[in-house]
Design an enzyme around this catalytic site. Structure first.
Site, PDB file in Angstrom:
ATOM      1  N   SER A 185       0.852  -1.186   0.000  1.00 22.72           N
ATOM      2  CA  SER A 185       0.000   0.000   0.000  1.00 22.72           C
ATOM      3  C   SER A 185       0.896   1.247   0.000  1.00 22.72           C
ATOM      4  O   SER A 185       1.723   1.386  -0.898  1.00 22.72           O
ATOM      5  CB  SER A 185      -0.963  -0.045   1.185  1.00 22.72           C
ATOM      6  OG  SER A 185      -2.018   0.870   1.013  1.00 22.72           O
ATOM      7  N   ASP A 213      -8.253  -5.099  -6.543  1.00 20.84           N
ATOM      8  CA  ASP A 213      -7.823  -4.019  -5.673  1.00 20.84           C
ATOM      9  C   ASP A 213      -8.289  -2.697  -6.265  1.00 20.84           C
ATOM     10  O   ASP A 213      -7.734  -2.204  -7.240  1.00 20.84           O
ATOM     11  CB  ASP A 213      -6.298  -4.023  -5.527  1.00 20.84           C
ATOM     12  CG  ASP A 213      -5.797  -2.967  -4.549  1.00 20.84           C
ATOM     13  OD1 ASP A 213      -6.632  -2.245  -3.968  1.00 20.84           O
ATOM     14  OD2 ASP A 213      -4.575  -2.879  -4.350  1.00 20.84           O
ATOM     15  N   HIS A 267      -7.051  -5.643  -1.996  1.00 22.99           N
ATOM     16  CA  HIS A 267      -5.873  -4.951  -1.487  1.00 22.99           C
ATOM     17  C   HIS A 267      -5.004  -5.862  -0.624  1.00 22.99           C
ATOM     18  O   HIS A 267      -3.831  -5.600  -0.434  1.00 22.99           O
ATOM     19  CB  HIS A 267      -6.326  -3.729  -0.679  1.00 22.99           C
ATOM     20  CG  HIS A 267      -5.288  -2.668  -0.528  1.00 22.99           C
ATOM     21  ND1 HIS A 267      -4.603  -2.124  -1.592  1.00 22.99           N
ATOM     22  CD2 HIS A 267      -4.796  -2.042   0.580  1.00 22.99           C
ATOM     23  CE1 HIS A 267      -3.760  -1.210  -1.152  1.00 22.99           C
ATOM     24  NE2 HIS A 267      -3.847  -1.148   0.152  1.00 22.99           N
TER      25      HIS A 267
END
Length: 698
Positions: free
Chosen positions: A546, A625, A657
């Site tokens: 991330s 995602d 994600h």
């Protein structure tokens, strides 16, 4: 049974116990971690005597996790837990108000529905058959109904309409999607014309009483809960429901959830009343006090900033006035619960890299600490005790309890004690480094098991996501430092500015400065890692997901100090990713506008400096995602390949994600560890290529 001492950090105690128990055991590589039970949600009976909890058992070959419900005396002790269910996915147990029945979610029939088990005898019975399934639920105070959350078609006012809409959609040959508003998809799923609503459903499948939509209209009520927490609360007398909703026209740009009060009867006699309209930022996680006089909730002050400080607020039902209880407390309030006498509240908060339990009275003042811990993701109060889920870097979650005054802490569950006794954990420690402006930068260091101080080990530098997040003294099944250490690496998990738990000013400093001072912080912490006498400074890699993946991409275009890199779901081209993402309040706050009116998109975008890519990199991305869209990883991999940089791409068509499915996680871990092994010389993860067949040694 080992008892932990009040006031001593959970992580310290667990590290000691794990080291003592596993000095001659097996390293916690993936094939060992995946055998551990995964504690899920839990419920405490109203008298505080029993706890029902879910445990998931991963099945790598099936690429799924089987979850079942267990029951144990709340006092813990020698009594063995009793398994109550044997379904494939049984989760989220909830005791009825009288404690005689246990409801839970299961996918046994008609999708995810509520099932009820009479605890005196009998088998589970399906209680609901809601057309769009049940995502979450609570009992009503009288035990006659459920309050359920489901994504429904807002034009429907009854379940018959929902049933028709579901069947029509399933039968349609054309699967195209049409959107007329933003936030039409979220995290890993499409809204497809649905809205999240709360319905009141009878606690029996007889159909004698009709289900009622308590939050009708073309809006999400409740919306996605920023920062987690509870989404709604019924008054103790069963007459009213309080819940959050966001009425702003562009929900994708707004964090302005407000609290609404509506009759629990669902008759529509009176419209829902906005209780917090004066605050233009987030209000959520409402909870009625046991005496019904107050509503406690969490709130933020700055509109559009999802990482503003979460304050604990108190609303007087009689006057309608709200006031903060934790204004001077410079930390985020997490989960909270009312004490039985309605005079105080217990809440979780992160200070440094650990979460702890705190107590504050309704008159305010400085919160008092009840229990210092590692990570605390669950919290309940019953029978005069606080029950919570606790974990540490060296120990997966278990349920614990402590008195309302912080006395007599004790473990309730022992889901993984037997397996952990056979595992050798690496020693964990906390380090601090000075930043360029004199701030203390915290990091966790995890050594390989069977550590030899005379050796030089390869190392991996961890960068967390968020960017407003932190590496805590807590367990993870995705990025677990102990697992990486088990392959022979020293792991250094850094908490630079932007990390939670170190004050709001420290956190705020990263916004608008994604590759600036935080990059300097990280490089100083990387220097600290390289200075450790047992680390081979020529064999240090870096990895992150991330925002951590973004920072890996930034590092790749700004330094060649690391021997190898792993970038998971990281932003590469900020202009593209932040127009394709769904929660638009995030990039417009962090980068101070849009790509057409803010130079920060180009300034802080790794793609701007792609000509500098030289370090070997593993790129991981997933097709579902929607937070950091799939194309970001593809762009980065293309830039690496066309410039001849050693690189590998790993993608998952069925993940968002996070990589959650056990078989996918097996492939992820083996691919990552073999990539590191190639460049750093740690232990080979998958010498027989078993990951490609989604299997592990059993």
């Amino acid at each position: 049974m080992r008892h932990w001492t009040k006031g001593l950090p959970l992580g310290v105690l667990l590290a000691v116990s794990a080291t003592l128990a596993g000095e001659t055991g097996r390293p916690l590589r993936f094939e060992e971690m995946v055998k551990l039970g995964r504690l899920g949600g839990f419920s405490v009976s109203s008298d505080g005597g029993r706890i029902a909890y879910a445990v998931g058992i991963p099945d790598v070959d099936a690429n799924a996790t089987r979850s079942q419900i267990w029951l144990v005396p709340a006092a813990g002790g020698a009594a063995a837990p009793r398994r109550l269910t044997d379904g494939e996915k049984d989760s989220d147990p909830r005791f009825s108000p009288d404690g005689r029945r246990l409801a839970f979610l299961s996918n046994r029939e008609n999708g995810m529905q509520i099932w009820i088990l009479d605890l005196s005898a009998g088998a589970p019975v399906r209680a609901t058959s809601f057309p769009t399934g049940v995502d979450a639920f609570t009992w009503t105070p009288d035990g006659a109904s459920f309050l359920i959350q489901s994504d429904v078609f807002p034009e429907c006012t009854d379940t018959a309409c929902l049933e028709r809409m579901v069947k029509a959609r399933e039968a349609a040959k054309v699967k195209g999607r049409i959107a007329e508003r933003l936030l039409f998809r979220h995290w890993d799923s499409w809204k497809d014309g649905t809205r999240t609503h709360i319905w009141k459903v009878p606690a029996a499948a007889s159909g004698a009483v009709a289900a009622v939509d308590l939050t009708p209209g073309n809006r999400d009520a409740p919306p996605f809960e920023i920062g987690g927490g509870g989404a709604w609360s019924a008054s103790p007398d069963g007459k009213e429901l309080v819940y959050p909703s966001n009425l702003d026209k562009l929900e994708a740009l707004s964090t302005n959830a407000d609290l609404f009060l509506t009759p629990l009867s669902g008759t529509g006699a009176a419209p829902a009343r906005n209780l917090t309209a004066a605050n233009p930022a987030f209000d959520g996680s409402p909870r009625f006090s046991p005496d019904g006089k107050w509503i406690a909730y969490r709130a933020q002050k700055r509109p559009g900033f999802e990482s503003d400080r979460f304050r604990l607020m108190l609303l007087d039902r009689a006057s309608g006035a709200s006031r903060p209880l934790t204004e001077a407390f410079d930390a985020w309030v997490g989960e909270f619960r009312w004490a039985p006498d309605s005079k105080s509240l217990v809440f979780t908060a992160q200070m440094g890299g650990r979460e702890s339990l705190y107590k504050v009275g309704i008159t305010g003042g400085a919160p008092s600490i009840l229990w210092k811990g590692g990570a605390i993701p669950g919290l309940e109060i019953a029978g005069g005790r606080i029950f919570f889920t606790a974990s540490a870097l060296t120990h997966p979650p278990e349920i614990w309890s402590v008195g309302l005054d912080g006395s007599s802490p004790s473990a309730v569950t022992h889901v993984n004690d037997a397996r952990l006794a056979e595992i050798a954990m690496g020693e964990t420690s906390e380090r601090f480094t000075d930043s360029s402006d004199g701030k203390k930068l915290e990091a966790w260091v995890v050594k390989p098991p069977f550590f030899d101080p005379s050796r030089k080990y390869p190392a991996v530098f961890f960068i967390h996501g968020g960017p407003q997040g932190a590496w805590e003294d807590g367990w993870s099944t995705r990025w677990n430092p102990e697992v990486w250490a088990a392959y022979g690496y020293v792991v250094y998990a850094a908490n630079p500015r932007g990390s939670t738990g170190f004050g709001q000013d420290f956190l705020d400093a990263i916004s608008g400065d994604w590759g600036g001072q935080v990059y300097d912080d990280l490089m100083r912490q990387a220097d600290d890692l390289a200075s450790l006498p047992f680390v081979d400074r020529s064999r240090i890699g870096a990895a992150g997901a991330s925002y951590g993946g973004y920072m890996i991409n930034w590092i790749a275009t700004h330094t060649q100090r690391f021997a190898v890199l792993v970038s998971h779901d990281g932003n590469y081209d900020l202009a593209g990713s932040n127009l394709e993402t769904e929660e638009l309040w995030f990039p417009t706050w962090e980068l101070k506008g849009w790509p057409w009116n803010s130079d920060l998109y180009r300034k802080w975008s790794p793609s701007t400096y792609a000509q500098n890519l030289k370090t070997p990199m593993l790129v991981i991305t997933s097709e579902k995602d929607f937070r950091v869209p799939f194309g970001q990883g593809l762009q980065l991999f293309t830039a690496l390949q066309v410039q001849g940089v050693p690189s590998k791409l790993l993608t998952f068509p069925d993940e968002g994600h996070w990589v959650l499915k056990p078989g996918n996680s097996c492939l992820w871990h083996n691919t990552v560890m073999d990539w590191l092994h190639t460049y750093l010389g740690g232990a080979e993860a998958d010498p027989k290529g078993l990951a490609l067949a989604y299997s592990v040694t059993k």
